[in-house]
Design a protein around this motif. Structure first.
Motif, PDB file in Angstrom:
ATOM      1  N   THR A  70      54.651  37.676  41.356  1.00  0.00           N
ATOM      2  CA  THR A  70      55.476  36.496  41.067  1.00  0.00           C
ATOM      3  C   THR A  70      56.386  36.135  42.226  1.00  0.00           C
ATOM      4  O   THR A  70      56.923  35.025  42.269  1.00  0.00           O
ATOM      5  CB  THR A  70      56.328  36.723  39.808  1.00  0.00           C
ATOM      6  OG1 THR A  70      57.175  37.862  39.996  1.00  0.00           O
ATOM      7  CG2 THR A  70      55.437  36.962  38.592  1.00  0.00           C
ATOM      8  N   GLU A  71      56.582  37.035  43.198  1.00  0.00           N
ATOM      9  CA  GLU A  71      57.353  36.700  44.387  1.00  0.00           C
ATOM     10  C   GLU A  71      56.647  35.611  45.194  1.00  0.00           C
ATOM     11  O   GLU A  71      57.292  34.787  45.840  1.00  0.00           O
ATOM     12  CB  GLU A  71      57.561  37.941  45.255  1.00  0.00           C
ATOM     13  CG  GLU A  71      58.379  39.037  44.613  1.00  0.00           C
ATOM     14  CD  GLU A  71      59.819  38.614  44.397  1.00  0.00           C
ATOM     15  OE1 GLU A  71      60.343  37.851  45.236  1.00  0.00           O
ATOM     16  OE2 GLU A  71      60.412  39.032  43.388  1.00  0.00           O
ATOM     17  N   THR A  72      55.323  35.644  45.158  1.00  0.00           N
ATOM     18  CA  THR A  72      54.538  34.633  45.882  1.00  0.00           C
ATOM     19  C   THR A  72      54.067  33.520  44.970  1.00  0.00           C
ATOM     20  O   THR A  72      54.022  32.353  45.369  1.00  0.00           O
ATOM     21  CB  THR A  72      53.320  35.303  46.560  1.00  0.00           C
ATOM     22  OG1 THR A  72      53.775  36.333  47.428  1.00  0.00           O
ATOM     23  CG2 THR A  72      52.517  34.281  47.352  1.00  0.00           C
ATOM     24  N   TYR A  73      53.725  33.861  43.727  1.00  0.00           N
ATOM     25  CA  TYR A  73      53.215  32.888  42.769  1.00  0.00           C
ATOM     26  C   TYR A  73      54.120  32.882  41.531  1.00  0.00           C
ATOM     27  O   TYR A  73      53.793  33.500  40.508  1.00  0.00           O
ATOM     28  CB  TYR A  73      51.776  33.222  42.375  1.00  0.00           C
ATOM     29  CG  TYR A  73      50.817  33.226  43.542  1.00  0.00           C
ATOM     30  CD1 TYR A  73      50.292  32.041  44.043  1.00  0.00           C
ATOM     31  CD2 TYR A  73      50.459  34.433  44.159  1.00  0.00           C
ATOM     32  CE1 TYR A  73      49.427  32.041  45.123  1.00  0.00           C
ATOM     33  CE2 TYR A  73      49.588  34.443  45.236  1.00  0.00           C
ATOM     34  CZ  TYR A  73      49.078  33.245  45.718  1.00  0.00           C
ATOM     35  OH  TYR A  73      48.222  33.258  46.781  1.00  0.00           O
ATOM     36  N   PRO A  74      55.258  32.219  41.598  1.00  0.00           N
ATOM     37  CA  PRO A  74      56.243  32.282  40.505  1.00  0.00           C
ATOM     38  C   PRO A  74      55.757  31.702  39.189  1.00  0.00           C
ATOM     39  O   PRO A  74      56.308  32.031  38.131  1.00  0.00           O
ATOM     40  CB  PRO A  74      57.439  31.495  41.059  1.00  0.00           C
ATOM     41  CG  PRO A  74      56.868  30.626  42.129  1.00  0.00           C
ATOM     42  CD  PRO A  74      55.740  31.395  42.734  1.00  0.00           C
ATOM     43  N   ASP A  75      54.733  30.854  39.235  1.00  0.00           N
ATOM     44  CA  ASP A  75      54.235  30.227  38.008  1.00  0.00           C
ATOM     45  C   ASP A  75      52.982  30.906  37.462  1.00  0.00           C
ATOM     46  O   ASP A  75      52.368  30.410  36.523  1.00  0.00           O
ATOM     47  CB  ASP A  75      53.950  28.739  38.255  1.00  0.00           C
ATOM     48  CG  ASP A  75      55.210  27.954  38.582  1.00  0.00           C
ATOM     49  OD1 ASP A  75      56.266  28.281  37.995  1.00  0.00           O
ATOM     50  OD2 ASP A  75      55.141  27.040  39.423  1.00  0.00           O
ATOM     51  N   LEU A  76      52.609  32.026  38.060  1.00  0.00           N
ATOM     52  CA  LEU A  76      51.437  32.771  37.608  1.00  0.00           C
ATOM     53  C   LEU A  76      51.868  34.031  36.868  1.00  0.00           C
ATOM     54  O   LEU A  76      52.635  34.843  37.381  1.00  0.00           O
ATOM     55  CB  LEU A  76      50.552  33.164  38.798  1.00  0.00           C
ATOM     56  CG  LEU A  76      49.334  34.055  38.477  1.00  0.00           C
ATOM     57  CD1 LEU A  76      48.374  33.361  37.524  1.00  0.00           C
ATOM     58  CD2 LEU A  76      48.622  34.482  39.765  1.00  0.00           C
ATOM     59  N   THR A  77      51.378  34.209  35.658  1.00  0.00           N
ATOM     60  CA  THR A  77      51.608  35.419  34.878  1.00  0.00           C
ATOM     61  C   THR A  77      50.285  36.161  34.730  1.00  0.00           C
ATOM     62  O   THR A  77      49.267  35.546  34.381  1.00  0.00           O
ATOM     63  CB  THR A  77      52.161  35.090  33.479  1.00  0.00           C
ATOM     64  OG1 THR A  77      53.416  34.416  33.615  1.00  0.00           O
ATOM     65  CG2 THR A  77      52.346  36.349  32.654  1.00  0.00           C
ATOM     66  N   VAL A  78      50.300  37.445  35.012  1.00  0.00           N
ATOM     67  CA  VAL A  78      49.103  38.269  34.835  1.00  0.00           C
ATOM     68  C   VAL A  78      49.393  39.304  33.751  1.00  0.00           C
ATOM     69  O   VAL A  78      50.325  40.106  33.875  1.00  0.00           O
ATOM     70  CB  VAL A  78      48.697  38.979  36.137  1.00  0.00           C
ATOM     71  CG1 VAL A  78      47.431  39.820  35.911  1.00  0.00           C
ATOM     72  CG2 VAL A  78      48.478  37.968  37.257  1.00  0.00           C
ATOM     73  N   ASN A  79      48.626  39.255  32.682  1.00  0.00           N
ATOM     74  CA  ASN A  79      48.741  40.219  31.590  1.00  0.00           C
ATOM     75  C   ASN A  79      47.567  41.188  31.649  1.00  0.00           C
ATOM     76  O   ASN A  79      46.413  40.768  31.799  1.00  0.00           O
ATOM     77  CB  ASN A  79      48.741  39.517  30.227  1.00  0.00           C
ATOM     78  CG  ASN A  79      49.988  38.690  30.008  1.00  0.00           C
ATOM     79  OD1 ASN A  79      51.048  38.980  30.584  1.00  0.00           O
ATOM     80  ND2 ASN A  79      49.898  37.658  29.180  1.00  0.00           N
ATOM     81  N   TYR A  80      47.871  42.483  31.527  1.00  0.00           N
ATOM     82  CA  TYR A  80      46.823  43.497  31.611  1.00  0.00           C
ATOM     83  C   TYR A  80      46.975  44.473  30.455  1.00  0.00           C
ATOM     84  O   TYR A  80      48.058  45.008  30.211  1.00  0.00           O
ATOM     85  CB  TYR A  80      46.919  44.253  32.933  1.00  0.00           C
ATOM     86  CG  TYR A  80      45.835  45.290  33.130  1.00  0.00           C
ATOM     87  CD1 TYR A  80      44.552  44.909  33.539  1.00  0.00           C
ATOM     88  CD2 TYR A  80      46.089  46.643  32.925  1.00  0.00           C
ATOM     89  CE1 TYR A  80      43.550  45.858  33.727  1.00  0.00           C
ATOM     90  CE2 TYR A  80      45.100  47.597  33.109  1.00  0.00           C
ATOM     91  CZ  TYR A  80      43.835  47.203  33.514  1.00  0.00           C
ATOM     92  OH  TYR A  80      42.848  48.147  33.705  1.00  0.00           O
ATOM     93  N   ASP A  81      45.882  44.716  29.741  1.00  0.00           N
ATOM     94  CA  ASP A  81      45.870  45.596  28.585  1.00  0.00           C
ATOM     95  C   ASP A  81      45.161  46.902  28.969  1.00  0.00           C
ATOM     96  O   ASP A  81      43.941  46.909  29.180  1.00  0.00           O
ATOM     97  CB  ASP A  81      45.131  44.910  27.434  1.00  0.00           C
ATOM     98  CG  ASP A  81      45.301  45.620  26.111  1.00  0.00           C
ATOM     99  OD1 ASP A  81      46.071  46.591  26.060  1.00  0.00           O
ATOM    100  OD2 ASP A  81      44.673  45.191  25.124  1.00  0.00           O
ATOM    101  N   PRO A  82      45.873  48.048  29.084  1.00  0.00           N
ATOM    102  CA  PRO A  82      45.257  49.303  29.544  1.00  0.00           C
ATOM    103  C   PRO A  82      44.495  50.016  28.429  1.00  0.00           C
ATOM    104  O   PRO A  82      44.865  51.094  27.965  1.00  0.00           O
ATOM    105  CB  PRO A  82      46.473  50.113  30.002  1.00  0.00           C
ATOM    106  CG  PRO A  82      47.581  49.643  29.119  1.00  0.00           C
ATOM    107  CD  PRO A  82      47.324  48.174  28.876  1.00  0.00           C
ATOM    108  N   VAL A  83      43.381  49.432  28.010  1.00  0.00           N
ATOM    109  CA  VAL A  83      42.624  49.930  26.858  1.00  0.00           C
ATOM    110  C   VAL A  83      41.562  50.954  27.231  1.00  0.00           C
ATOM    111  O   VAL A  83      40.876  51.485  26.367  1.00  0.00           O
ATOM    112  CB  VAL A  83      41.946  48.754  26.117  1.00  0.00           C
ATOM    113  CG1 VAL A  83      42.984  47.857  25.472  1.00  0.00           C
ATOM    114  CG2 VAL A  83      41.056  47.956  27.071  1.00  0.00           C
ATOM    115  N   GLY A  84      41.415  51.251  28.517  1.00  0.00           N
ATOM    116  CA  GLY A  84      40.361  52.147  28.972  1.00  0.00           C
ATOM    117  C   GLY A  84      39.224  51.371  29.620  1.00  0.00           C
ATOM    118  O   GLY A  84      38.984  50.194  29.302  1.00  0.00           O
ATOM    119  N   SER A  85      38.519  52.029  30.521  1.00  0.00           N
ATOM    120  CA  SER A  85      37.482  51.347  31.301  1.00  0.00           C
ATOM    121  C   SER A  85      36.372  50.760  30.436  1.00  0.00           C
ATOM    122  O   SER A  85      35.950  49.609  30.633  1.00  0.00           O
ATOM    123  CB  SER A  85      36.875  52.313  32.320  1.00  0.00           C
ATOM    124  OG  SER A  85      37.827  52.730  33.262  1.00  0.00           O
ATOM    125  N   GLY A  86      35.874  51.559  29.480  1.00  0.00           N
ATOM    126  CA  GLY A  86      34.771  51.078  28.639  1.00  0.00           C
ATOM    127  C   GLY A  86      35.149  49.859  27.836  1.00  0.00           C
ATOM    128  O   GLY A  86      34.410  48.863  27.801  1.00  0.00           O
TER     129      GLY A  86
END
Length: 366
Positions: A70-86
């Motif tokens: 967000t320091e470079t892309y203040p209007d971009l939100t990235v959501n990540y769900d750590p559910v496991g690789s499979g």
């Protein structure tokens, strides 16, 4: 030389420090913007929410990446769900996630199902040693060769004072405590990397193929995700497990036999293993590791955790989100953020150049 196929809480203050350092001069800022898809105008055009999911091993690094971008892309939100690789790969195939984090590459069947009319590709984003971690009062580290590690996890060695462990650790007072093997219950790229190592390095002591599921005929305790096996091992005297080294907390670790020496895990030793990895011809962007190396200073239980993207997406906005995030993660700044928060090894310039070319080629479907 034997090769085997390789399928597969963050420190916010540190992230902030990296971000401030990156903004320390006009020249540095220009370089960072160039690495992240180019300048204030491009940053202003990238907005919305990008959703991914997968490998829990990446959780600490991902927290840094999703915060710092967000320091470079203040209007971009990235959501990540750590559910496991499979589960991450399954969600990616189903369209639940726009990208997957995975400690193993997609197999041919998964690749055929993913990305609609397009094709998936792999970006090595997170390189980390997989620690053989244990909880044994009074013992901080132990030496074990590949055969001994395999016999412990196969249930053939059942107590900590077993002669085979003792003869490799003559100066250690080993208790007669029973060994409790703790493994992942969910499909896991970490499991695939660990079993790939055992299959490639332990000879006849390990007879199971590499798989993201723990062998059904082996006994032991199990838990979901990296945090689960680490927590269970921490709470169980005499327990041993395998986990991303950045998340093992206060557990003790095994120095792994490589040739005539024993090598403790480190980012540098993991990076040495990746330097000799070759590209997998069947999985674009994935790598093949030499698990049975005898090269000095190399830690062979290493995983290359990927971000899996499509080569085309349904609209321009999503394409720009994916490019912005993908390029940031593999940039020197992004890799430094992961190293600071998770202790991972930065990718090489060669891997970065290859990944940048693939990311920049992403286009709108149709």
């Amino acid at each position: 030389m034997k090769f085997s196929r390789f399928y597969r809480s963050a420190a916010i203050a540190s992230v902030a420090a990296l971000a401030l350092a990156a903004c320390g001069s006009d020249d540095a800022a220009e370089g960072d913007n160039a690495n992240n898809a180019g300048g204030d105008e491009a940053a202003a055009e990238v907005s919305g929410t990008l959703v991914g999911g997968g490998a829990s091993s990446q959780e600490a690094a991902m927290t840094a990446w999703t915060s710092d971008i967000t320091e470079t892309y203040p209007d971009l939100t990235v959501n990540y769900d750590p559910v496991g690789s499979g589960s991450g790969r399954e969600g990616f195939i189903a369209g639940q996630y726009s990208f997957a984090g995975s400690d193993s590459a997609m197999d041919s069947d998964e690749q055929e199902q993913a990305c609609g009319s397009g094709s998936p590709f792999h970006v090595p984003s997170y390189i980390s040693p997989v620690a053989v971690a244990f909880n044994l009062e009074g013992v901080d580290t132990l030496n074990m060769n590949p055969e001994t590690i395999a016999k412990v996890f196969a249930g053939e060695i059942t107590t900590w004072d077993d002669e085979e462990i003792a003869e490799q650790n003559e100066d250690v007072d080993l208790p007669s405590t029973d060994i409790t093997v703790v493994h992942r219950s969910d499909d896991s790229g970490t499991t695939e990397n660990f079993t790939d190592y055992l299959n490639g390095a332990a000879g006849d002591a390990w007879t199971w193929e590499a798989s993201d599921a723990w062998p059904e005929d082996l006994t032991g305790e199990s838990a979901q995700q990296t945090s689960g096996v680490v927590s269970l091992t921490t709470d169980t005297d005499g327990a041993i497990t395998y986990a991303d080294a950045s998340q093992i907390g206060g557990l003790s670790t095994v120095a792994v036999g490589v040739g005539e020496d024993y090598v403790e895990y480190s980012a540098e030793a993991a990076a040495s293993a990746v330097e000799s990895a070759e590209e997998d011809p069947d999985s674009e962007g994935a790598r093949v590791l030499d698990r049975s190396t005898e090269e000095e200073g190399v830690y062979p239980i290493v995983m290359i955790s990927y971000h899996i993207f499509c080569d085309e997406y349904e609209d321009e906005g999503l394409v720009e989100q994916v490019k912005a995030f993908g390029n940031y993660v593999i940039s020197e700044e992004g890799q430094a953020a992961a190293e600071e928060s998770a202790g991972s090894a930065p990718i090489s310039d060669t891997i970065r150049d290859e990944a940048t070319e693939r990311i920049e080629a992403i286009s709108v479907a149709g």
